[in-house]
Write a protein that holds these residues in place. Structure first.
Motif, PDB file in Angstrom:
ATOM      1  N   GLY A 247       0.723  -1.154  -0.161  1.00 38.16           N
ATOM      2  CA  GLY A 247       0.134   0.180   0.071  1.00 38.16           C
ATOM      3  C   GLY A 247       0.865   1.383  -0.053  1.00 38.16           C
ATOM      4  O   GLY A 247       0.633   2.082  -0.913  1.00 38.16           O
ATOM      5  N   LEU A 248       1.770   1.303   0.727  1.00 39.35           N
ATOM      6  CA  LEU A 248       2.776   2.438   0.737  1.00 39.35           C
ATOM      7  C   LEU A 248       3.556   2.399  -0.574  1.00 39.35           C
ATOM      8  O   LEU A 248       3.895   3.829  -0.898  1.00 39.35           O
ATOM      9  N   ILE A 249       3.943   1.445  -1.118  1.00 42.29           N
ATOM     10  CA  ILE A 249       4.485   1.777  -2.507  1.00 42.29           C
ATOM     11  C   ILE A 249       3.559   2.403  -3.493  1.00 42.29           C
ATOM     12  O   ILE A 249       3.906   3.067  -4.218  1.00 42.29           O
ATOM     13  N   LEU A 250       2.237   1.886  -3.443  1.00 39.10           N
ATOM     14  CA  LEU A 250       1.430   2.586  -4.298  1.00 39.10           C
ATOM     15  C   LEU A 250       1.352   4.100  -4.119  1.00 39.10           C
ATOM     16  O   LEU A 250       1.156   4.656  -5.047  1.00 39.10           O
ATOM     17  N   LEU A 251       1.326   4.477  -2.848  1.00 39.72           N
ATOM     18  CA  LEU A 251       0.911   5.640  -2.371  1.00 39.72           C
ATOM     19  C   LEU A 251       2.439   6.385  -3.100  1.00 39.72           C
ATOM     20  O   LEU A 251       2.425   7.736  -3.788  1.00 39.72           O
ATOM     21  N   GLY A 252       3.550   5.945  -2.735  1.00 41.23           N
ATOM     22  CA  GLY A 252       4.940   6.670  -3.290  1.00 41.23           C
ATOM     23  C   GLY A 252       4.892   6.753  -4.709  1.00 41.23           C
ATOM     24  O   GLY A 252       5.860   7.854  -5.130  1.00 41.23           O
ATOM     25  N   ALA A 253       4.299   5.979  -5.640  1.00 40.59           N
ATOM     26  CA  ALA A 253       4.471   5.924  -6.815  1.00 40.59           C
ATOM     27  C   ALA A 253       3.359   6.850  -7.664  1.00 40.59           C
ATOM     28  O   ALA A 253       3.376   6.994  -9.036  1.00 40.59           O
ATOM     29  N   ALA A 254       2.351   7.598  -6.776  1.00 41.15           N
ATOM     30  CA  ALA A 254       1.465   8.139  -7.431  1.00 41.15           C
ATOM     31  C   ALA A 254       1.440   9.679  -7.044  1.00 41.15           C
ATOM     32  O   ALA A 254       0.711  10.120  -5.928  1.00 41.15           O
ATOM     33  N   PRO A 255       2.117  10.500  -7.856  1.00 38.34           N
ATOM     34  CA  PRO A 255       1.996  12.084  -7.329  1.00 38.34           C
ATOM     35  C   PRO A 255       0.741  12.581  -7.592  1.00 38.34           C
ATOM     36  O   PRO A 255      -0.033  12.228  -8.568  1.00 38.34           O
ATOM     37  N   CYS A 256       0.568  13.649  -6.739  1.00 36.03           N
ATOM     38  CA  CYS A 256      -0.675  14.350  -6.611  1.00 36.03           C
ATOM     39  C   CYS A 256      -1.028  15.172  -7.871  1.00 36.03           C
ATOM     40  O   CYS A 256      -0.210  15.676  -8.714  1.00 36.03           O
ATOM     41  N   THR A 257      -2.369  15.019  -8.324  1.00 40.33           N
ATOM     42  CA  THR A 257      -2.903  15.712  -9.514  1.00 40.33           C
ATOM     43  C   THR A 257      -3.872  16.833  -8.916  1.00 40.33           C
ATOM     44  O   THR A 257      -3.765  18.140  -9.316  1.00 40.33           O
ATOM     45  N   ALA A 258      -4.675  16.672  -7.833  1.00 37.00           N
ATOM     46  CA  ALA A 258      -5.718  18.014  -7.567  1.00 37.00           C
ATOM     47  C   ALA A 258      -5.221  18.643  -6.460  1.00 37.00           C
ATOM     48  O   ALA A 258      -5.286  19.919  -6.643  1.00 37.00           O
ATOM     49  N   MET A 259      -4.985  18.373  -5.377  1.00 33.84           N
ATOM     50  CA  MET A 259      -4.654  19.233  -4.191  1.00 33.84           C
ATOM     51  C   MET A 259      -3.431  19.875  -4.282  1.00 33.84           C
ATOM     52  O   MET A 259      -3.243  21.027  -3.527  1.00 33.84           O
ATOM     53  N   VAL A 260      -2.617  19.659  -5.088  1.00 34.76           N
ATOM     54  CA  VAL A 260      -1.463  20.283  -5.433  1.00 34.76           C
ATOM     55  C   VAL A 260      -1.895  21.790  -5.645  1.00 34.76           C
ATOM     56  O   VAL A 260      -1.224  22.984  -5.461  1.00 34.76           O
ATOM     57  N   PHE A 261      -2.849  22.205  -6.632  1.00 33.20           N
ATOM     58  CA  PHE A 261      -3.308  23.562  -6.767  1.00 33.20           C
ATOM     59  C   PHE A 261      -3.603  24.087  -5.613  1.00 33.20           C
ATOM     60  O   PHE A 261      -3.489  25.323  -5.577  1.00 33.20           O
ATOM     61  N   VAL A 262      -4.328  23.341  -4.768  1.00 39.90           N
ATOM     62  CA  VAL A 262      -4.626  24.200  -3.246  1.00 39.90           C
ATOM     63  C   VAL A 262      -3.429  24.746  -2.518  1.00 39.90           C
ATOM     64  O   VAL A 262      -3.296  25.781  -2.024  1.00 39.90           O
ATOM     65  N   TRP A 263      -2.191  23.653  -2.536  1.00 44.35           N
ATOM     66  CA  TRP A 263      -1.179  23.950  -1.591  1.00 44.35           C
ATOM     67  C   TRP A 263      -0.442  24.962  -2.375  1.00 44.35           C
ATOM     68  O   TRP A 263       0.097  25.809  -1.511  1.00 44.35           O
ATOM     69  N   SER A 264      -0.338  25.086  -3.773  1.00 47.03           N
ATOM     70  CA  SER A 264       0.345  26.179  -4.573  1.00 47.03           C
ATOM     71  C   SER A 264      -0.374  27.402  -4.288  1.00 47.03           C
ATOM     72  O   SER A 264       0.306  28.552  -3.910  1.00 47.03           O
ATOM     73  N   GLN A 265      -1.757  27.573  -4.136  1.00 44.68           N
ATOM     74  CA  GLN A 265      -2.583  28.608  -3.983  1.00 44.68           C
ATOM     75  C   GLN A 265      -2.223  29.220  -2.588  1.00 44.68           C
ATOM     76  O   GLN A 265      -2.081  30.565  -2.353  1.00 44.68           O
ATOM     77  N   LEU A 266      -2.085  28.244  -1.534  1.00 42.27           N
ATOM     78  CA  LEU A 266      -1.760  28.844  -0.197  1.00 42.27           C
ATOM     79  C   LEU A 266      -0.512  29.326  -0.123  1.00 42.27           C
ATOM     80  O   LEU A 266      -0.068  30.039   1.010  1.00 42.27           O
ATOM     81  N   THR A 267       0.569  28.978  -0.957  1.00 42.83           N
ATOM     82  CA  THR A 267       1.961  29.554  -0.739  1.00 42.83           C
ATOM     83  C   THR A 267       2.075  30.531  -1.733  1.00 42.83           C
ATOM     84  O   THR A 267       3.276  30.898  -1.855  1.00 42.83           O
ATOM     85  N   LYS A 268       1.080  31.199  -2.384  1.00 44.00           N
ATOM     86  CA  LYS A 268       0.992  32.015  -3.464  1.00 44.00           C
ATOM     87  C   LYS A 268       2.092  31.789  -4.548  1.00 44.00           C
ATOM     88  O   LYS A 268       3.083  32.461  -5.029  1.00 44.00           O
ATOM     89  N   GLY A 269       1.859  30.315  -4.893  1.00 46.06           N
ATOM     90  CA  GLY A 269       2.746  29.920  -5.956  1.00 46.06           C
ATOM     91  C   GLY A 269       2.265  30.472  -7.388  1.00 46.06           C
ATOM     92  O   GLY A 269       1.367  30.970  -7.597  1.00 46.06           O
ATOM     93  N   ASP A 270       3.382  30.388  -8.239  1.00 48.63           N
ATOM     94  CA  ASP A 270       2.987  30.769  -9.834  1.00 48.63           C
ATOM     95  C   ASP A 270       2.049  29.797 -10.372  1.00 48.63           C
ATOM     96  O   ASP A 270       2.254  28.563 -10.521  1.00 48.63           O
ATOM     97  N   PRO A 271       0.636  30.237 -10.541  1.00 48.97           N
ATOM     98  CA  PRO A 271      -0.154  29.298 -10.904  1.00 48.97           C
ATOM     99  C   PRO A 271       0.061  28.722 -12.242  1.00 48.97           C
ATOM    100  O   PRO A 271      -0.165  27.574 -12.647  1.00 48.97           O
ATOM    101  N   ALA A 272       0.497  29.559 -13.260  1.00 49.11           N
ATOM    102  CA  ALA A 272       1.100  28.994 -14.634  1.00 49.11           C
ATOM    103  C   ALA A 272       2.073  28.070 -14.560  1.00 49.11           C
ATOM    104  O   ALA A 272       1.903  26.819 -15.180  1.00 49.11           O
ATOM    105  N   TYR A 273       3.024  28.139 -13.738  1.00 54.82           N
ATOM    106  CA  TYR A 273       4.070  27.168 -13.512  1.00 54.82           C
ATOM    107  C   TYR A 273       3.597  25.872 -12.876  1.00 54.82           C
ATOM    108  O   TYR A 273       3.931  24.720 -13.312  1.00 54.82           O
ATOM    109  N   THR A 274       2.810  26.153 -11.766  1.00 54.59           N
ATOM    110  CA  THR A 274       2.040  24.770 -11.233  1.00 54.59           C
ATOM    111  C   THR A 274       1.236  23.991 -12.215  1.00 54.59           C
ATOM    112  O   THR A 274       1.490  22.696 -12.216  1.00 54.59           O
ATOM    113  N   LEU A 275       0.685  24.619 -13.043  1.00 50.81           N
ATOM    114  CA  LEU A 275      -0.263  24.100 -13.918  1.00 50.81           C
ATOM    115  C   LEU A 275       0.733  23.057 -14.846  1.00 50.81           C
ATOM    116  O   LEU A 275       0.472  22.042 -15.331  1.00 50.81           O
TER     117      LEU A 275
END
Length: 341
Positions: A117-145
């Motif tokens: 189970g942990l291996i499956l987690l480690g091999a699957a980088p995030c798609t959705a919530m990353v945009f939220v974390w980027s927004q909360l850190t004032k990340g560059d939205p175009a670069y994050t995309l």
């Protein structure tokens, strides 16, 4: 919303408590919501995540995407961490904890399930919530995309071979419906909606970008509310497991937490050393830390069954995700001044 943002960790803690309480007090309601899913993607949570992502997509300046090729450092760090480091460090931690550190506590057969189970987690980088974390850190939205989009393309061809290599299983069936639906729901649709909204706002204001900034600022409270509601539902769905097996949940969570902070430290330090600006460095590190738990859960259930230890391990990844990521968001925000502008 300044009050909410300042005490966000407190509100998340309260949301976790509310979620567990809701799951125990109204198990039928929580079970009904949990079953509202398609291709292992819960539709209620999907709507809330979409609400969180939409403001950031409105903020994407599409004309700046073409400039990203001139500053590839953040993208390089993200790809190296996600595909050459993270899956293997997660596998190493899983083996270290469940084959050795926990050897007197957990049986060997169960240990192999949790490792999977942990291996499956480690091999699957995030798609959705990353945009939220980027927004909360004032990340560059175009670069994050761009970072998320390139990761998604690589995941289509790399996820199954990496999992097969680390698990020693050759008949990996990738749930393409989960993978493709998540990309459409969490990237394509919000991106199109954001582009149309931005085009309308700029056209109405005769080319003034301030109209976009004002619109995004008005949406931000709803984005935070969506985050808190997502936490409530995620913990409500797993309330019975949390209460009935608390010690096991903690044991599984420990290597996931170590992995999360370790991967963030590696990526963030690399970005700092390479003089990557903070609005790229923070999302770059957070993308490598976060997980695509819908995909991991779906594959775990497909390979090992709904009640398997592998499926439970991926679910614990869901529970750990938000609190850990919020702490890393806070760390990134506090260290903003240490980065090159």
């Amino acid at each position: 919303m300044a009050l909410f943002e300042r005490y966000l960790s407190l509100w998340v803690a309260l949301a976790i408590g509310a979620g567990v309480t809701l799951g125990l007090a109204a198990p039928g309601f929580s079970a009904t919501l949990a079953q509202l899913q398609f291709a292992s993607v819960n539709l209620v949570v999907a709507v809330l995540i979409w609400a969180m992502i939409y403001p950031m997509m409105v903020a994407v300046d599409f004309s700046s995407i073409s400039e990203i090729g001139r500053k590839p450092k953040g993208l390089i760090i993200t790809l190296v961490i996600n595909w050459l480091v993270k899956p293997f460090t997660m596998a190493a931690l899983a083996v270290a904890f469940f084959d050795y550190i926990y050897s007197g506590i957990i049986s060997g057969e169960d240990a192999q399930q949790y490792i999977a189970g942990l291996i499956l987690l480690g091999a699957a980088p995030c798609t959705a919530m990353v945009f939220v974390w980027s927004q909360l850190t004032k990340g560059d939205p175009a670069y994050t995309l761009v970072q998320v989009s390139v990761n998604d393309l690589i995941m289509i061809v790399a996820f199954a071979p990496i999992v097969a290599l680390l698990l020693g299983v050759t008949d990996i069936v990738v749930p393409w419906d989960t993978l493709l639906l998540s990309v459409v729901l969490f990237v394509a649709i919000p991106l199109l909606a954001g582009w149309l909204t931005r085009k309308y706002l700029i056209g109405r204001s005769e080319g003034d970008d301030q109209a976009v900034d004002d619109f995004v600022a008005r949406l931000k409270p709803f984005s935070i509310i969506g985050l808190l509601a997502t936490v409530v539902f995620l913990f409500a769905f797993q309330a019975e497991t949390i209460v009935s097996r608390p010690v096991l949940i903690v044991l599984i969570a420990i290597p996931i937490i170590i992995q999360s902070y370790g991967i963030f430290a590696i990526a963030y330090a690399a970005a700092w050393a390479w003089r990557v600006p903070h609005n790229i460095a923070a999302p770059c590190a957070l993308i490598g830390t976060s997980n695509f738990f819908e995909l991991a859960v779906a594959v775990a259930i497909g390979l090992f069954g709904l009640s398997s230890g592998a499926a439970l391990a991926t679910v614990v990844g869901v529970l750990v995700e938000v609190p850990v990521m919020l702490s890393l968001v806070a760390l990134a925000n506090r260290s903003r001044s240490s980065f090159s502008r």
